[in-house]
Write an enzyme that holds these catalytic residues in place. Sequence first.
Site, short mmCIF file in Angstrom:
data_model
loop_
_atom_site.label_atom_id
_atom_site.label_comp_id
_atom_site.label_asym_id
_atom_site.label_seq_id
_atom_site.Cartn_x
_atom_site.Cartn_y
_atom_site.Cartn_z
N SER A 118 -5.45 -39.51 8.46
CA SER A 118 -4.96 -40.83 8.05
C SER A 118 -6.00 -41.88 8.39
CB SER A 118 -3.66 -41.15 8.78
OG SER A 118 -3.31 -42.52 8.63
N GLY B 96 3.59 -28.71 4.34
CA GLY B 96 4.17 -29.95 3.82
C GLY B 96 4.09 -30.00 2.32
N TYR C 60 1.62 -42.15 15.98
CA TYR C 60 1.12 -41.47 14.78
C TYR C 60 -0.40 -41.58 14.69
CZ TYR C 60 0.28 -40.63 9.80
OH TYR C 60 -0.22 -40.17 8.59
#
Length: 268
Positions: free
Chosen positions: A144, A14, A157
């Site tokens: 996260s 990424g 997610y």
Amino acid sequence: MDLRLSGQVAVVTGASKGIGLAVVSTLLAEGARVVAASRGSSPGLEELAGDDLVHVAVDLMEPSAPGLVVARAVEEFGGLDILVNNAGGPPPGVTLPRSSFFEAGDDDWRTVFELNLFSVVRAVRAAVPLMLRRGGGAIVNVSSGNARQPSQMNVDYGAAKAGVNNLTKALSEEFGPQGIRVNTVSPGPVRTPWWTKQGGAADVIASMTGSDRDSVMDRLAPEMMRLTTGRLVDPQEVADAVALLASPRSASTTGADFVVDGGFLKAV
């Protein structure tokens, strides 16, 4: 501070924008050689071009892609010392946030898990044998705050990132005695293209609240998420934590979760 990364070989996924691009830039500045993986290049990545940077254009949701990226590190630089699993967020064609559990069907869950969890599993599977041959290494998985703070928004997610945290702990236990440290960095909301692009999170929240995108990023989102700092996180702030965890200066840090979230997580 010298992070003692000169000559180290790193793979960053990424890598073309946001946190990934900041990580690539930081590792290069510390003297590392970097294989940067992303679907396409970017002006920011092209500005970093040089002998110590190789870009590999891949879709990390393809099962073979993580292994191909790791193999490229061996081909170009002779081995692998650092793996930064940063690729994640909304898969191509998906807009987040979702506001309810019922907004995501089975296919949505599968694609979110492919990018945010399974690509990590596959990259680690390819990287660990190479690191063992070199006597150790460092793996940093970008997770996260939603992995630890459940919410009705982006349930799929958050569940995928919770899996990343669990995987990280398990890997640190199995491979720590063999010299491979595995840690997570958990950002809060970061001012990346996920938020800033047209049709991104800022626009979605603006349409929900009757506001505008700039007000969402500058005021409304920090208020909604109760950020202590009152602002979204800067990608470089996350990259600095990643670089420190990748560094031999963190030799006794493994199985840890470094939170860089502006005060999003409140629990002890």
